[in-house]
Design a protein around this motif. Structure first.
Motif, PDB file in Angstrom:
ATOM      1  N   PHE A 280       0.814  -1.225   0.000  1.00 18.38           N
ATOM      2  CA  PHE A 280       0.000   0.000   0.000  1.00 18.38           C
ATOM      3  C   PHE A 280       0.846   1.273   0.000  1.00 18.38           C
ATOM      4  CE2 PHE A 280      -2.640  -3.306   2.076  1.00 18.38           C
ATOM      5  CZ  PHE A 280      -3.598  -3.405   1.068  1.00 18.38           C
ATOM      6  N   ALA A 281       2.025   1.228   0.602  1.00 19.22           N
ATOM      7  CA  ALA A 281       2.882   2.419   0.631  1.00 19.22           C
ATOM      8  C   ALA A 281       3.300   2.820  -0.787  1.00 19.22           C
ATOM      9  CB  ALA A 281       4.109   2.161   1.500  1.00 19.22           C
ATOM     10  N   LYS A 282       3.727   1.837  -1.579  1.00 20.82           N
ATOM     11  CA  LYS A 282       4.113   2.127  -2.967  1.00 20.82           C
ATOM     12  C   LYS A 282       2.911   2.600  -3.775  1.00 20.82           C
ATOM     13  CE  LYS A 282       8.283  -0.487  -4.104  1.00 20.82           C
ATOM     14  NZ  LYS A 282       8.867  -1.504  -4.999  1.00 20.82           N
ATOM     15  N   ALA A 283       1.765   1.979  -3.526  1.00 17.86           N
ATOM     16  CA  ALA A 283       0.552   2.363  -4.243  1.00 17.86           C
ATOM     17  C   ALA A 283       0.197   3.816  -3.963  1.00 17.86           C
ATOM     18  CB  ALA A 283      -0.601   1.445  -3.845  1.00 17.86           C
ATOM     19  N   ILE A 284       0.273   4.213  -2.697  1.00 15.29           N
ATOM     20  CA  ILE A 284      -0.076   5.590  -2.316  1.00 15.29           C
ATOM     21  C   ILE A 284       0.866   6.594  -2.963  1.00 15.29           C
ATOM     22  CG2 ILE A 284      -0.047   7.200  -0.360  1.00 15.29           C
ATOM     23  CD1 ILE A 284      -1.192   4.828   1.324  1.00 15.29           C
ATOM     24  N   THR A 285       2.150   6.320  -2.924  1.00 16.09           N
ATOM     25  CA  THR A 285       3.136   7.229  -3.524  1.00 16.09           C
ATOM     26  C   THR A 285       2.862   7.426  -5.006  1.00 16.09           C
ATOM     27  OG1 THR A 285       4.828   6.580  -1.926  1.00 16.09           O
ATOM     28  CG2 THR A 285       5.586   7.583  -3.984  1.00 16.09           C
ATOM     29  N   LEU A 286       2.606   6.330  -5.693  1.00 16.84           N
ATOM     30  CA  LEU A 286       2.388   6.394  -7.134  1.00 16.84           C
ATOM     31  C   LEU A 286       1.056   7.062  -7.468  1.00 16.84           C
ATOM     32  CD1 LEU A 286       3.738   5.689  -9.758  1.00 16.84           C
ATOM     33  CD2 LEU A 286       2.824   3.368  -9.589  1.00 16.84           C
ATOM     34  N   LEU A 287       0.019   6.735  -6.726  1.00 13.33           N
ATOM     35  CA  LEU A 287      -1.299   7.309  -7.001  1.00 13.33           C
ATOM     36  C   LEU A 287      -1.327   8.815  -6.752  1.00 13.33           C
ATOM     37  CD1 LEU A 287      -3.495   4.476  -5.484  1.00 13.33           C
ATOM     38  CD2 LEU A 287      -3.516   5.192  -7.882  1.00 13.33           C
ATOM     39  N   GLU A 288      -0.659   9.265  -5.697  1.00 15.74           N
ATOM     40  CA  GLU A 288      -0.624  10.704  -5.435  1.00 15.74           C
ATOM     41  C   GLU A 288       0.137  11.444  -6.529  1.00 15.74           C
ATOM     42  OE1 GLU A 288       0.756  11.061  -1.372  1.00 15.74           O
ATOM     43  OE2 GLU A 288      -1.313  11.065  -0.635  1.00 15.74           O
ATOM     44  N   ARG A 289       1.150  10.791  -7.069  1.00 14.43           N
ATOM     45  CA  ARG A 289       1.894  11.388  -8.186  1.00 14.43           C
ATOM     46  C   ARG A 289       1.004  11.472  -9.432  1.00 14.43           C
ATOM     47  NH1 ARG A 289       6.759   7.913  -9.306  1.00 14.43           N
ATOM     48  NH2 ARG A 289       7.180   8.437  -7.125  1.00 14.43           N
ATOM     49  N   VAL A 290       0.243  10.405  -9.690  1.00 13.03           N
ATOM     50  CA  VAL A 290      -0.682  10.395 -10.824  1.00 13.03           C
ATOM     51  C   VAL A 290      -1.720  11.502 -10.670  1.00 13.03           C
ATOM     52  CG1 VAL A 290      -2.547   9.086 -11.935  1.00 13.03           C
ATOM     53  CG2 VAL A 290      -0.382   7.951 -11.378  1.00 13.03           C
ATOM     54  N   GLN A 310      -6.323   0.770   4.270  1.00 11.03           N
ATOM     55  CA  GLN A 310      -5.592  -0.465   4.551  1.00 11.03           C
ATOM     56  C   GLN A 310      -4.278  -0.200   5.269  1.00 11.03           C
ATOM     57  OE1 GLN A 310      -6.850  -3.696   3.921  1.00 11.03           O
ATOM     58  NE2 GLN A 310      -8.639  -2.362   3.685  1.00 11.03           N
ATOM     59  N   SER A 311      -3.770   1.022   5.135  1.00 11.50           N
ATOM     60  CA  SER A 311      -2.540   1.402   5.834  1.00 11.50           C
ATOM     61  C   SER A 311      -2.815   1.910   7.248  1.00 11.50           C
ATOM     62  CB  SER A 311      -1.812   2.498   5.048  1.00 11.50           C
ATOM     63  OG  SER A 311      -1.459   2.045   3.762  1.00 11.50           O
ATOM     64  N   GLY A 312      -4.095   2.017   7.605  1.00 13.79           N
ATOM     65  CA  GLY A 312      -4.463   2.442   8.955  1.00 13.79           C
ATOM     66  C   GLY A 312      -4.643   3.938   9.126  1.00 13.79           C
ATOM     67  N   ASP A 313      -4.612   4.693   8.014  1.00 16.52           N
ATOM     68  CA  ASP A 313      -4.786   6.144   8.107  1.00 16.52           C
ATOM     69  C   ASP A 313      -6.215   6.476   7.666  1.00 16.52           C
ATOM     70  OD1 ASP A 313      -4.707   8.908   7.950  1.00 16.52           O
ATOM     71  OD2 ASP A 313      -2.662   8.965   7.151  1.00 16.52           O
ATOM     72  N   LEU A 314      -7.155   6.385   8.622  1.00 15.26           N
ATOM     73  CA  LEU A 314      -8.565   6.576   8.292  1.00 15.26           C
ATOM     74  C   LEU A 314      -8.872   8.011   7.887  1.00 15.26           C
ATOM     75  CD1 LEU A 314     -11.259   5.109   8.120  1.00 15.26           C
ATOM     76  CD2 LEU A 314     -11.682   5.720  10.505  1.00 15.26           C
ATOM     77  N   SER A 315      -8.182   8.964   8.488  1.00 12.74           N
ATOM     78  CA  SER A 315      -8.410  10.367   8.155  1.00 12.74           C
ATOM     79  C   SER A 315      -8.121  10.633   6.679  1.00 12.74           C
ATOM     80  CB  SER A 315      -7.528  11.259   9.034  1.00 12.74           C
ATOM     81  OG  SER A 315      -7.646  12.616   8.639  1.00 12.74           O
ATOM     82  N   LYS A 316      -6.975  10.158   6.213  1.00 10.05           N
ATOM     83  CA  LYS A 316      -6.613  10.324   4.806  1.00 10.05           C
ATOM     84  C   LYS A 316      -7.561   9.529   3.904  1.00 10.05           C
ATOM     85  CE  LYS A 316      -2.806  12.848   4.085  1.00 10.05           C
ATOM     86  NZ  LYS A 316      -2.733  13.908   3.049  1.00 10.05           N
ATOM     87  N   ALA A 317      -7.927   8.342   4.361  1.00  9.13           N
ATOM     88  CA  ALA A 317      -8.838   7.512   3.577  1.00  9.13           C
ATOM     89  C   ALA A 317     -10.151   8.243   3.338  1.00  9.13           C
ATOM     90  CB  ALA A 317      -9.082   6.193   4.289  1.00  9.13           C
ATOM     91  N   CYS A 318     -10.677   8.887   4.384  1.00 14.63           N
ATOM     92  CA  CYS A 318     -11.943   9.607   4.271  1.00 14.63           C
ATOM     93  C   CYS A 318     -11.799  10.859   3.401  1.00 14.63           C
ATOM     94  CB  CYS A 318     -12.458   9.980   5.658  1.00 14.63           C
ATOM     95  SG  CYS A 318     -12.909   8.529   6.647  1.00 14.63           S
ATOM     96  N   GLU A 319     -10.639  11.493   3.506  1.00 15.57           N
ATOM     97  CA  GLU A 319     -10.380  12.687   2.693  1.00 15.57           C
ATOM     98  C   GLU A 319     -10.413  12.345   1.207  1.00 15.57           C
ATOM     99  OE1 GLU A 319      -6.466  15.420   1.825  1.00 15.57           O
ATOM    100  OE2 GLU A 319      -6.839  14.842   3.917  1.00 15.57           O
ATOM    101  N   TRP A 320      -9.764  11.243   0.848  1.00 13.61           N
ATOM    102  CA  TRP A 320      -9.751  10.833  -0.547  1.00 13.61           C
ATOM    103  C   TRP A 320     -11.112  10.312  -0.997  1.00 13.61           C
ATOM    104  CZ3 TRP A 320      -6.567  12.504  -3.971  1.00 13.61           C
ATOM    105  CH2 TRP A 320      -5.277  12.882  -3.603  1.00 13.61           C
ATOM    106  N   TRP A 321     -11.851   9.695  -0.076  1.00 14.11           N
ATOM    107  CA  TRP A 321     -13.188   9.220  -0.430  1.00 14.11           C
ATOM    108  C   TRP A 321     -14.097  10.407  -0.779  1.00 14.11           C
ATOM    109  CZ3 TRP A 321     -15.312   4.795  -1.828  1.00 14.11           C
ATOM    110  CH2 TRP A 321     -16.707   4.753  -1.943  1.00 14.11           C
ATOM    111  N   GLN A 322     -13.976  11.486  -0.056  1.00 17.56           N
ATOM    112  CA  GLN A 322     -14.774  12.680  -0.341  1.00 17.56           C
ATOM    113  C   GLN A 322     -14.457  13.224  -1.729  1.00 17.56           C
ATOM    114  OE1 GLN A 322     -13.956  15.340   2.916  1.00 17.56           O
ATOM    115  NE2 GLN A 322     -15.211  14.179   4.372  1.00 17.56           N
ATOM    116  N   LYS A 323     -13.183  13.180  -2.099  1.00 19.33           N
ATOM    117  CA  LYS A 323     -12.805  13.627  -3.442  1.00 19.33           C
ATOM    118  C   LYS A 323     -13.374  12.684  -4.497  1.00 19.33           C
ATOM    119  CE  LYS A 323      -8.549  16.037  -2.126  1.00 19.33           C
ATOM    120  NZ  LYS A 323      -7.094  16.119  -2.263  1.00 19.33           N
ATOM    121  N   TYR A 324     -13.370  11.398  -4.191  1.00 17.35           N
ATOM    122  CA  TYR A 324     -13.935  10.425  -5.132  1.00 17.35           C
ATOM    123  C   TYR A 324     -15.429  10.687  -5.346  1.00 17.35           C
ATOM    124  CZ  TYR A 324     -16.111   6.110  -6.682  1.00 17.35           C
ATOM    125  OH  TYR A 324     -16.888   5.201  -7.351  1.00 17.35           O
TER     126      TYR A 324
END
Length: 341
Positions: A280-290, A310-324
């Protein structure tokens, strides 16, 4: 006195001959450039046009044609400079507006491309190139209704043009109108059964409807017909990922990125592969770059929300869900909403 007039006449004559020779040499180089361009030798054409411009820096036809030669070589920025110089010298040069519009389209400068094609439209309003270009621009701007309107008119003018049909099918796909997209693809395969891009759009439709085995079959046909197309490989990789067939997915992604290292869709799919491998760490780095490079690539925010969850950062997860959710994407998200509420 007579001798003076005679010498003056000789001087003027020699000067005129020099000017004639210069113009003749300029025109010869321009003709050589045109012939090289017609033969597909864009590098050689660029050289001849440049030499013609050296003789006459205000030679607008040579500037315009050098821009065409440079664009064919992928020198888009230099091509735009040439078209702009030609237009600065002749603001009514419709051909240069059209060529610059195509170059801006290559550069993903869609509003500038639209501005130039509207200049062409003032002179050639009811023409196929204008409607085709407007269809492409509006599709990239996600203005699908406008895009379809332009493609519809273009197809009426040239019903046998397969590029028009495949682009309208693509527009229907991006708009989520899969039935209409499939109808266009079916028609395409009737009139052009060996057209690789028709199979690619068919694969996109099958993937969107989650028929991944059928999607791979369609992409296989596309790759068989045009093996060096990076977009086909990238699209097939996504279908392989969704089936859990990660080896072929990795192979296709690597090859696709090697062929086109600037395609952000391929990096999104590579990140999706990392998610499948639970990296998930590699996925996050790449997705944020995209996302930083192109906010309009579907599912990027959905993947980021899931990877952060999945990385345990619910705050960030919710932030990105709102953008989605705010993006209201046509494609259905693969991953569920994190426990934000």
């Amino acid at each position: 006195m007579n001798r003076y007039l005679f010498l003056l006449f000789i001087s003027v004559l020699l000067s005129s001959c020099g000017l004639f020779d210069k113009e003749q040499r300029r025109d010869q180089l321009f003709l050589k450039g045109k012939l090289a361009l017609q033969a597909g030798e864009s590098g050689k054409a660029e050289k001849y046009f440049s030499q013609a411009i050296d003789f006459d820096p205000q030679f607008v036809e040579a500037l315009n044609n050098r821009g065409v030669a440079r664009r064919q070589q992928g020198k888009t920025g230099e091509a735009i400079d040439d078209f702009s110089q030609a237009l600065a010298l002749d603001p009514n040069f419709t051909g240069a507006y059209y060529n610059r519009s195509q170059a801006y389209l290559d550069y993903k400068e869609y509003y500038q491309s639209l501005r130039d094609i509207r200049q062409v439209e003032k002179v050639h309003a009811d023409t196929l190139p204008v409607f085709f270009t407007k269809g492409l621009i509006y599709m990239q701007l996600h203005q699908y209704e406008q895009s379809l309107k332009a493609f519809n008119t273009a197809i009426q003018k040239s019903p046998e043009n397969i590029e028009l049909w495949v682009n309208r099918a693509s527009c229907y796909y991006y708009a989520g109108q899969y039935v209409q997209a499939r109808n266009d693809v079916d028609h395409l395969l009737e009139i052009a059964p060996n057209y690789a891009y028709a199979y690619n759009v068919l694969g996109l439709i099958e993937s969107a409807e989650e028929h991944f085995h059928k999607a791979i079959s369609a992409y296989n046909e596309a790759v068989k017909l045009k093996s060096g197309e990076p977009y086909f490989l990238n699209n097939r990789a996504y279908a392989y990922i969704r089936l859990g067939d990660l080896g072929p997915a990795q192979t296709d992604l690597n090859r696709s990125i090697q062929l086109d290292p600037y395609n952000q869709w391929a990096y999104r799919n590579r990140a999706r592969l990392y998610i499948e491998k639970k990296n998930f760490a590699k996925a996050i780095t790449l997705l944020e770059r995209v996302y930083a490079k192109d906010k309009n690539i579907p599912l990027t925010t959905n993947y980021l929300s899931y990877a952060y969850a999945q990385s345990g950062d619910l705050s960030k997860a919710c932030e990105w869900w709102q953008k989605y959710e705010a993006a209201d994407e046509v494609l259905k998200g693969e991953f569920p909403e994190p426990e934000c509420r």
